[in-house]
Every structure is written in structure tokens, then in C-alpha cells.
Design an enzyme around this catalytic site. Sequence first.
Site, PDB file in Angstrom:
ATOM      1  CG  HIS A 172     -17.343 109.077  43.033  1.00 32.83           C
ATOM      2  ND1 HIS A 172     -18.885 108.728  42.351  1.00 32.83           N
ATOM      3  CD2 HIS A 172     -16.281 108.661  41.909  1.00 32.83           C
ATOM      4  CE1 HIS A 172     -18.421 108.395  40.882  1.00 32.83           C
ATOM      5  NE2 HIS A 172     -17.020 108.957  40.963  1.00 32.83           N
ATOM      6  CD  GLU A 224     -18.707 104.279  36.641  1.00 31.01           C
ATOM      7  OE1 GLU A 224     -17.596 103.794  37.195  1.00 31.01           O
ATOM      8  OE2 GLU A 224     -18.062 104.948  35.392  1.00 31.01           O
ATOM      9  CG  HIS A 237     -21.323 111.477  34.822  1.00 34.42           C
ATOM     10  ND1 HIS A 237     -21.139 112.001  33.487  1.00 34.42           N
ATOM     11  CD2 HIS A 237     -20.884 110.693  36.005  1.00 34.42           C
ATOM     12  CE1 HIS A 237     -19.923 112.094  34.515  1.00 34.42           C
ATOM     13  NE2 HIS A 237     -19.236 111.596  35.198  1.00 34.42           N
ATOM     14  CG  ASN A 238     -27.059 109.628  39.671  1.00 39.53           C
ATOM     15  OD1 ASN A 238     -27.325 109.603  38.699  1.00 39.53           O
ATOM     16  ND2 ASN A 238     -27.807 109.173  40.623  1.00 39.53           N
ATOM     17  CG  HIS A 239     -23.905 114.652  42.742  1.00 38.37           C
ATOM     18  ND1 HIS A 239     -23.828 112.950  43.464  1.00 38.37           N
ATOM     19  CD2 HIS A 239     -24.810 114.973  43.743  1.00 38.37           C
ATOM     20  CE1 HIS A 239     -24.797 112.496  44.156  1.00 38.37           C
ATOM     21  NE2 HIS A 239     -24.868 114.049  44.518  1.00 38.37           N
ATOM     22  NE  ARG A 282     -12.595 107.779  30.054  1.00 36.14           N
ATOM     23  CZ  ARG A 282     -13.356 108.923  30.060  1.00 36.14           C
ATOM     24  NH1 ARG A 282     -14.558 108.862  28.315  1.00 36.14           N
ATOM     25  NH2 ARG A 282     -13.977 109.432  30.842  1.00 36.14           N
ATOM     26  N   GLY A 330     -20.777  96.818  39.025  1.00 34.64           N
ATOM     27  CA  GLY A 330     -22.163  98.211  39.783  1.00 34.64           C
ATOM     28  C   GLY A 330     -21.404  98.937  40.305  1.00 34.64           C
TER      29      GLY A 330
END
Lengths: 730, 224
Positions: free
Chosen positions: A48, A92, A94-96, A115, A531
Site C-alpha cells: 500500500h 483513491e 478504500h476497497n478492503h 484531505r 493515482g
Amino acid sequence: MSSATLPSLQDALALGLTHAEYELICEKHGGPPNRLELAMYSLLWSEHCAYKHSKKLLRTLPTEGPTVVMGPGENAGVVDVGGGLVCAFKVESHNHPSAVEPFQGAATGVGGILRDIFALGARPIAVLNSLRFGEPSSERSRYLLDHAVSGIGHYGNSIGVPTVGGEVYFEGPYEQNCLVNAMALGLCAREQIVRSAASGVGNLVVLFGARTGRDGIGGASVLASAEFGEADEDKRPTVQVGDPFEESKLLECSLELVAAGLLVCLQDLGAAGLTSSAAEMASKGGVGLDLHVDRVPLREADMEPFEVMVSESQERMLCVVEPKNVPMVLELCEKWEVNASAIGQVTDSGRIRVFQAERLIGDMPVVALVDECPLYDLEPAKPQRQLYAPSRPTLERGASLARTLLALIGSPNLASRRPLFEQYDSIVQSRTVARPGQADAAVLKLADGGALAVSIDGNGRRVAADPYWGTVAVVLECAANLACVGAQPLGATNNLNFGNPEKPHIAWQLTEAVRGLGDACRALQTPIVGGNVSLYNEAAQGGPIYPTPVIGMVGRMPDASRACGLGFRREGDAIALAGEFKPSLAASELAKLLGEELPDGLPEIEIDLVAVSLLAVREAVRSGELSSAHDIAEGGLAVALSECCLAGGVGARVTVPAAEPLSALFGEAAGGFVLSGPADVLERLGTSTNLRVIGEVGGQTLQIEHSDGLLECSLEQMMQASGSLGELFP
Amino acid sequence: MKFGVLQFPGSCDEVDALQAARHVGDAELIWYGDKDLKGADAIIVPGGFSYGDYLRAGAIARFSPAMESVVAFANGGGLVLGICNGFQVLCEAHLLPGALLPNANRRFTSRQVQLEVIRADSRFTCACAGGQRLSIPAKHSWGRYYASEQTLDEMERAGQLVLRYAPGENFNGSLRDIAGVCNEAGNVFGLMPHPEHAVDELTGSTDGLAIFESMRLALKDSRV
């Protein structure tokens, strides 16, 4: 230094590091790290944070161009929009977190991307989202959808940033691993941009915003950098909780601090919390930082130093301030009721040193933390056979064309998104010219009479059929949406959502998709300025998600009032089919409804020819003479026509080109447009792109004459069919 | 004339209200911690989520120093317009009767709605014709207007029901389709839809300007 027993290799493995990585850390660190240090290394060396499986590929993307002010590497990309203004934007994932706790996962996804934008000193002016779930026939998918949409609305609505667009698709491979991607854009005066490089030895490091708690500990390494196992419930504590009110104050406070010229640099706290923000700030500035964990305002008193350093508590920012300005910074924070505390100092040591009660408890070279994580070569191999099972058929072969059209309009992937976007405030800040559902791209007016246009797109099923051409088509679709409102692309951002890159077939999908992304963006002269990569989107059961590159594109147009809507507007207007449109049923929505296997490959696209039609459509829209413009996407020409009718509340009569009716009506391809306007205007446009007038606006039905007869559906029938998603939000 | 637009932590639509008011006069933001209303001739309590609305919409904002001054200003006959969250704040402060409850559909809903002017003689609608339709967006999750039947009857008799949702437009379940009400004296007015988001053809409609224009006319008349 702490004399407590040093962690073992086993501890390092449990934190997601490999044996070799642990040994490399020991070497670069100058001996085995202690528990705090290992926690920090493991996060910064996670997929990540370090992009260790994707960085080499990402370097092949085009990132430069005359509009680029800041490319990849900062909190967001920045492009020049003229008139002294710049636009910062980024997408961006925030899948998991969203798969574990959809409401908070989606809400904090929005909070995090906002942010990134105001960390640059830009005021966020819009958010968009790109969502993927399993089929709505599954209870779990309906739950994830409902809660993710509520979470996005909860955060965006409360903070006063409009949600102006987005997309959602439902496909089996997302059943266990939904996707929640959020994009934001912001505006600021060019000279006001703040960077994130720390500088000035002796300057103070100030942490401001929410207090630090135990939420989100290990999110980057545990949640975002590994496949999902069985016991996902256990991961719930690793999901952060969002507070949009806190962020609203933080936003206003940050922008006032920037406007007052009080900050040397600014950075948000996201994945890996203080560890990542501080290390990146130090790395970019080539300096060291001394940080005192006991000066961090805590939500829970008895937190361990490593917990303070890795917590992913939301709504926090880190800045560097000259000593003389600290009192003014603290005063401004007090005005906005935002906590602020000087927690450290810039040094020339080149090291991150962590202190507790003046005792040194962690000491790491910045270079080892940020730059020395190994980058891996992928080992791509095209799979021998199709990875994905066909969908269960929902339409019988040989159904009438009218029934086929209504089935498509009512299918979850094509039905009206109104039940979703009505849950979002799309108009706050008074810039929204085209609201969701009114035009192909969102249009945000600027003070000079011009506007920014923005679109976000992806189509995982087509990328699964052909990672290269599928990705090219996504980029072209995004650019087509901008062309339909008259906007020229300024730059793009991308979110690469893929499975486990250590598996050769996923590595192949990723490699091919990035190649397609680069080629298409180069052909459109659209740089990629930022990205995000989200890998390991696989479940223990269910396999990998469809490879899903999501592209966000921002464009500019000189006259906001000339932006075309997608709906037909005037009875008697001529309707034209424009562009390089070569429809095919391969991997189309119709093929899905019929339960067909995914094909191995899609037809090639002549990218340069499509680029010419994009330009022609854009110029035609800018002339202000067209009544409507809509690109042909999923569901083909017939679905595009029905969308134009429904958005305008008026029917149409057209004759489609002589060809096999199914592919002429429902075949898909990049580069086709449905335009309406005065016949002479359309004919003139025919000199600059492929174009044929196919009919006329009018009546209360859509009538399509084809080589096999007449397809006829009433507005009423189509409206009823397209309202099918309403049932998902009782 | 000069409008003062309150700004609370968590306000969202204060700049929109400021810009809308500037179509008919001067306008300035007033920080919630200030008691000084800066010589404003009329006050706008804007939309948003003051203090996050975590307790109950508008419940905390009413205790702010600026609101103390606004209550005194209203009691002295000053014009006060509450939009959305501002309407909730005015109800919480008892400047307006009734309360706003969660929407009947229990969801935040954002939609362009058609309103009907019930009273065209109020100080907030005098630029409209009786029965005129206004197309104005609404966006909220707590917008269901509620008061006791007896209170509603009294309000109706006293002419305090100023705007209602046109047939089929009342998505939040407000009693008697009420969209906007004024106090008995007629100088305090609250509505859930957002007139400040309907002041430009390009962004949807200009029907909301009538509310600001009415306030200007009412002030002008009161000075003659």
C-alpha cells in the site's frame, strides 16, 4: 534504546514482510529493529505504501504535459486551468475497509481523498465515486451497496462538498471484494499550492486535527496488502471511523493556515498514519525529524508508542512551522476548535527519531524507511483459459428486440442511477451546471464563465476479456464523456484495482492494462498526474475481481453555458450517429444478460481515429449549436437512444444502419456518439467526422427501424424499466 | 440593504447564501462566536450540519453567541431567514413553531422540488404571486415538518403557512405539505428547500431569487 527483547523473524512475517525483506531491513537499519521500528518498517514497506509490485509499471505512464503543475508523488496531481487557477485531483480506493464495514469504509474513503486535496492548499469543489459490487440478487451485495452509498453521502453531504458524479456496476467477481473508489478535485490559486517536503532545521512539526486513538492500527499492511481470508470479522477493528464535522473544521482551518502563509509544508495523515506522513515529509525534504509520542493528543491514555505511530485515526494533518509562527498556528486552530500540538522538530540527521518522555525509543534512517523497499518485477503470463465464469443468464435467446431493450435498460448495470445520486448533495458550492444524470460529465462553472468537466469510468468485464483494449476503451469513454460537454482533457488520474500481482495471470492483467492506459493517454495527449493502486483484491473463495482500472479525467471548456446535456431537447431536431463506431457484442451487456462466456480478446480500436471524432464532437458542442450529445457506451446505440429520450422526456424515430440487428442495436465500441440538433448543423459536422443523420426527435415513443422490422417502446415503458434500482433502497 | 449570514462550524451553504443575497444587496458572513451582527438589516441562518448535527439538527447552534443576538434581533422585529439547517436552528431556538423530523423515507434526499406560494403577502414572498410555483432544490435528511394539529390550525388561521410542496413533491412527509413557515409577527421565516441554490439559470433555476428580493422589498417598505 529500549532493552526489551527484540522482535523475531516470526513477528516480521506476521506483519506481512517476507523473510528477505526482513533481512534487508536489518541490513539497512544496521541491526535488527526493535518492536516500534519494525512496526514502522512493515507499514512503509507494505504494498500500500511502497507500491513494490506496481512502481516499475507506473513509471511507464505519461506524466508530463504543458498543463501539468504537479505530477505523481505529491498528495494529488495538479493541472493548470488558466486564469491563475490550478486544479488538484486524485482518485483513491478504500476497497478492503469497505468490504469489512461498508458505511465507515466508504465514508473514510471520501474523507481521505478530501484531505489529499486540501493538504495542497486547494479547496475541494467536488467528489465522485466508482463502485463495484456483486449482483444485487445477493443479500450481501445489497447490504454493501446500501451502506456504502449512505457512508459516501454521510461524509460528502455533511462536509459541504458536492458529489457530482460516479458510476456503479454489479458483477459476480466483486461479490466478496467490493470496490469503493473516491475521486476529489479542488481549486486553488497557482501560487498558493503547498508542498509536502519538510525543510528548515529547527522548525517545528505540528500535528493538528482529531485526537489519536487505536482505530485503524495496521490497516495498510493487514487490510490493504493481503488477500481476504475467512475471518474478516476479526479485521473490523482495523477499519477507521470517520467524523465529517471534525474534517469540516480541519478543512477550513487548514485553508486559513495556508492562506495566512503560516506553513512550511503540509501533509495529511492517511494509511500508516503518523509513520507514513512524517517519513514521506522528511524524505521529500531530505531532512530528519525528531518526534515525541508523548506530545501527541490521545483519545485513549494508555496507548503504546507503536500504536501512536501507526494509528490511522481520521481527520488529522501534519505540518512544519517556523518557531515564530507557532503561536499564530495554535491560535487559528483554536478558532476552529481543532486540537493542535507541536510534537517534534526538523533535524539535519536524515533519521526519524522517536522519543517518549525524552527517551529515544526508535531511530531509523529516512532513506531505509522510504526508499529502500525492494521493487519487484512481475512475472506476467497470459492464463491458458478464461479465469471468470459466465454470468447466470437473465434473458432468453431469441427474445424480441423491444423486450431485449427493456431488459437492458432495466438491468442493474444500465438502470437509472437516480436512487443513488439522490442521496448525495450535488449542488452545494453553487458550481454544478450539469447534475448527475443530466450530462455525460459533471460540469462545474468557474468565475470566468468557463467550466471544469469531470468524469470517472471503468468497465471491469471488458478489461477481463482483454486487459489492453479494455483499458484503452475505458480511457476513450472517459474522454468521450468530456467531449460531450465540450471539454478538453487537462489530465487524468487512475486507480488500478486488481487481484494478487504475485500470481502470473494477475500480473499479466496488470501489465497489459497499464500498457493500454499509457498508450491511450499518450494518443489523447492527456498526462496522468496521480493515482493509486489497490492490489490483492481476491477472496479465499471466489477468486480475483475483474481487473478494474478506474480512470478519472478533468477537462476545461471556455463557456459553461454551452455544455450539452445528454437528453433530447426539441421536437423536430435531427438525430445523428457520429464517430468511428464499430459495434460488437463481445463482452457487451447483452452478452452478459444472455449468459455468454467472456471472449478471449476484444476488437482492436483505431485510437487515432477515435481521437479525431472526440475533437470534432467537442468543437461542435462548443459552437453551442447542438441540442444534445451522448456517447454510446454499455448497451450500444439503442440504449444510448433510450437514455437520450428518458433524460429529455421526449421520443424519437430513427433508422439504424443495415446490419445484423442485434449488434447494430446493442453492440458496443468506443468512439460512437448520439447527437441532436438542427439538421444543417449536423450535416456540417459530417465534414469533420464520420456522421450520418438517422432520424428525428419527437413523440412519446422510441421507434427504431432496423433491417428486420421495427422496435418500438414507449417512454412510459422505458422509464418503468430504468427505475429498477429503486427497489434496492426501500 | 445588508444581509448578515451566520457561519457555524459545520455550516455548508453559507457562501452560497452570501452569493445569493448579493444579487439583491450587500452581504457579509458573521462568525458564530461573535455577538455583533455588523449592522445587518436582515439575517440568514444558512444550511449545513452545524456542529455535525450529532445531537439533533440545529440543537447546539441555537446556543451560540451569534444566535443570542439573532433572537434579540428577531424579537425586535428584524427579518430572519432560516434555510434547511437554519430552519431547524430557528425551530430549536423557538423563533418558529414546530419541529423538523427525519424524512419519511429515512434517507438524505436531494431533489429539485416544485413549491406553491400559499401567502404572497409575507415579507419573504411579497415578490411572488399567490399560487405561483417555484422550482427550488431541497436536500436534507431531517425535513419532515411537524407541529400539533392545533398549532397547525392556528398557524393556518394566522397566515403563517407560507410555502407548500406542490402535489406529489412532498418527499419528506411534512404535515400538510408544509415547506416554509413564518412566526406570528411575520418577520422570521424558515424553509427546508434552498432558495440560495436557485439564483442562476445555469445551475438550475432563478426562482429562489424571489425570496431574497421579497426581503429587500419588505425592508424598503418598512423604511418609507
